[in-house]
Design a protein around this motif. Structure first.
Motif, PDB file in Angstrom:
ATOM      1  N   GLY A   1     -29.071  31.712  66.712  1.00 39.70           N
ATOM      2  CA  GLY A   1     -29.680  30.663  66.101  1.00 39.70           C
ATOM      3  C   GLY A   1     -29.067  30.198  64.884  1.00 39.70           C
TER       4      GLY A   1
ATOM      5  N   GLU B   1     -42.963  39.390  71.061  1.00 33.67           N
ATOM      6  CA  GLU B   1     -42.988  37.922  71.419  1.00 33.67           C
ATOM      7  C   GLU B   1     -41.737  37.258  71.616  1.00 33.67           C
ATOM      8  OE1 GLU B   1     -45.106  36.020  67.962  1.00 33.67           O
ATOM      9  OE2 GLU B   1     -47.049  37.073  68.716  1.00 33.67           O
ATOM     10  N   GLY B   2     -40.548  38.052  71.775  1.00 33.47           N
ATOM     11  CA  GLY B   2     -39.251  37.518  72.243  1.00 33.47           C
ATOM     12  C   GLY B   2     -38.591  36.593  71.127  1.00 33.47           C
ATOM     13  N   ARG B   3     -38.894  37.009  69.862  1.00 34.47           N
ATOM     14  CA  ARG B   3     -38.464  36.297  68.898  1.00 34.47           C
ATOM     15  C   ARG B   3     -37.225  36.861  68.125  1.00 34.47           C
ATOM     16  NH1 ARG B   3     -44.354  35.666  65.575  1.00 34.47           N
ATOM     17  NH2 ARG B   3     -42.736  34.910  64.080  1.00 34.47           N
ATOM     18  N   ILE B   4     -37.100  38.182  68.326  1.00 31.10           N
ATOM     19  CA  ILE B   4     -36.105  38.817  67.671  1.00 31.10           C
ATOM     20  C   ILE B   4     -35.545  39.848  68.979  1.00 31.10           C
ATOM     21  CG2 ILE B   4     -36.591  38.634  65.269  1.00 31.10           C
ATOM     22  CD1 ILE B   4     -37.730  41.545  65.485  1.00 31.10           C
TER      23      ILE B   4
ATOM     24  N   ARG C   1     -42.693  40.453  66.395  1.00 35.53           N
ATOM     25  CA  ARG C   1     -41.713  39.605  66.803  1.00 35.53           C
ATOM     26  C   ARG C   1     -40.687  39.951  67.984  1.00 35.53           C
ATOM     27  NH1 ARG C   1     -43.848  39.205  62.056  1.00 35.53           N
ATOM     28  NH2 ARG C   1     -43.297  37.169  60.693  1.00 35.53           N
TER      29      ARG C   1
ATOM     30  N   GLN D   1     -31.193  36.584  62.873  1.00 32.76           N
ATOM     31  CA  GLN D   1     -32.578  36.212  63.760  1.00 32.76           C
ATOM     32  C   GLN D   1     -33.750  36.336  62.999  1.00 32.76           C
ATOM     33  OE1 GLN D   1     -32.727  38.732  67.575  1.00 32.76           O
ATOM     34  NE2 GLN D   1     -31.080  39.645  66.409  1.00 32.76           N
TER      35      GLN D   1
ATOM     36  N   ASP E   1     -36.134  32.849  62.303  1.00 33.60           N
ATOM     37  CA  ASP E   1     -37.701  33.206  62.654  1.00 33.60           C
ATOM     38  C   ASP E   1     -38.272  32.686  61.605  1.00 33.60           C
ATOM     39  OD1 ASP E   1     -39.779  34.367  64.700  1.00 33.60           O
ATOM     40  OD2 ASP E   1     -39.947  35.489  62.765  1.00 33.60           O
TER      41      ASP E   1
ATOM     42  N   GLU F   1     -44.851  44.372  61.728  1.00 35.08           N
ATOM     43  CA  GLU F   1     -44.216  42.733  61.810  1.00 35.08           C
ATOM     44  C   GLU F   1     -43.253  42.766  62.810  1.00 35.08           C
ATOM     45  OE1 GLU F   1     -45.413  40.170  60.684  1.00 35.08           O
ATOM     46  OE2 GLU F   1     -46.960  40.635  58.734  1.00 35.08           O
TER      47      GLU F   1
END
Length: 343
Positions: free
Chosen positions: A187, A307-310, A304, A161, A165, A300
């Motif tokens: 991903g 923001e739903g990135r991980i 993330r 992930q 990202d 950091e």
């Protein structure tokens, strides 16, 4: 209090016994955590077998490295931690599989508010280690090919992930078609079943013969050696751990001729933080990361996450009383993601 303690060496179900022992009290600069969750690690399996040299206290001792819970007592100088929900590493990296756990604040971090206890327990170790290996040590760049070994596991799934990202093109290795499906769902551009044969040749083919720029290797042993065959000139190999067997930790592996011929760089990664500058370099053979770096990484990662990135990959939960059998299943490679222990 209850504590799972190693009484003899062998499979976890043979080595562990649930004992009733005295509750510990935190000394100066220490905190005590009342856990609601713990997490299973391969290190614990090696501890049961008596083959983990880094953490090898005399038996009987309480097993376990990670907990998630509330700080219910503190020693002098650690008052600010009282009452906080934290993810903590047990002091000296053992003693976590118990109802009360002593830890150093340098290895405790506030649990993400967005996650429940089970998800939060699965968050800290994989993503901090993933960040250290990919960003802080591996210097991953957008567009690079990144190979992540054991990509369906707790640490590997986090690394996939984080690499995605970062804008990298990710290839993950895993041990079954189902695990490869999980890796792609996170991903990854491609997933390779390492049980199907020569993963290095397949990775070379996926990259059009070019090879990968960065290898995130939490397996070790023969996998590390084979990884050299699918790395381009100037690529970086980050040694994260030894899921193939802790024996690889102290066994001769890569030789200087291989490094000359492949022209790659090898780096080691250690997840350990300390706020005392005197222990940053060379203490008993360890170079410890400053706590300030851990705070930067945690910020950091929380960004993330929010923001739903991980997101942490929880492969399952197990009751505290069933912990030895769950470690047996992990030893047999029957788990994915992080297995969380519910107290």
């Amino acid at each position: 209090m209850r504590a799972w303690r190693v009484h003899q060496f062998g499979r976890p179900s043979q080595a562990l016994r649930l004992d009733d022992i005295e509750e510990p009290e935190p000394g100066p600069g220490r905190i005590r955590v009342a856990p609601t969750r713990a997490v299973l690690n391969y290190n614990e399996i090696d501890g049961c077998h008596g083959r983990y040299r880094t953490v090898n206290p005399p038996i009987p001792y309480t097993l376990g490295m990670e907990v998630l819970g509330t700080v219910d007592a503190v020693g002098e100088g650690a008052e600010e931690w009282l009452g906080r929900r934290v993810h903590a590493t047990a002091e000296s990296a053992f003693g976590a599989y118990a109802d009360k756990v002593i830890a150093q604040p340098d290895m405790a971090f506030d649990a993400p508010e967005a996650l429940d206890d089970t998800e939060a327990a699965a968050f800290f170790f994989p993503f901090h280690l993933g960040w250290l290996g990919l960003h802080e040590r591996g210097a991953v760049q957008p567009g690079e090919w990144v190979l992540v070994h054991a990509a369906a596991g707790g640490v590997g799934s986090a690394a996939v992930q984080l690499a995605v990202d970062a804008g990298a093109r990710v290839i993950g290795t895993a041990g079954s078609p189902e695990k490869c499906d999980l890796v792609r769902s996170l991903g990854a551009e491609a997933a390779v079943n390492y049980r199907g044969g020569d993963f290095a040749t397949e990775v070379r083919n996926i990259t059009g013969g070019r090879g990968v720029d960065l290898v995130f290797d939490g397996v070790g042993g023969a996998v590390t050696e084979e990884s050299l065959r699918c790395m381009r000139r100037g690529a970086r190999l980050m040694v994260i751990g030894f899921a193939s067997g802790i024996e690889a930790e102290d066994s001769p592996g890569l030789n200087p001729r291989q490094l000359c011929y492949t022209q790659v760089s090898i780096g080691g990664v250690l997840l350990a933080y300390n706020s005392d500058p005197s222990v940053y370099g060379g203490m008993a053979g360890f170079n410890i990361n400053p706590r300030s770096l851990g705070d930067e990484i945690h910020a950091e990662l929380i960004l993330r996450l929010d923001e739903g990135r991980i997101a942490p990959v929880v492969g399952g939960t197990v009751d505290f009383g069933d912990l030895p059998d769950a470690l047996d299943k992990m030893e047999d490679r029957l788990t994915t993601g992080r297995i969380v222990v519910v107290y």
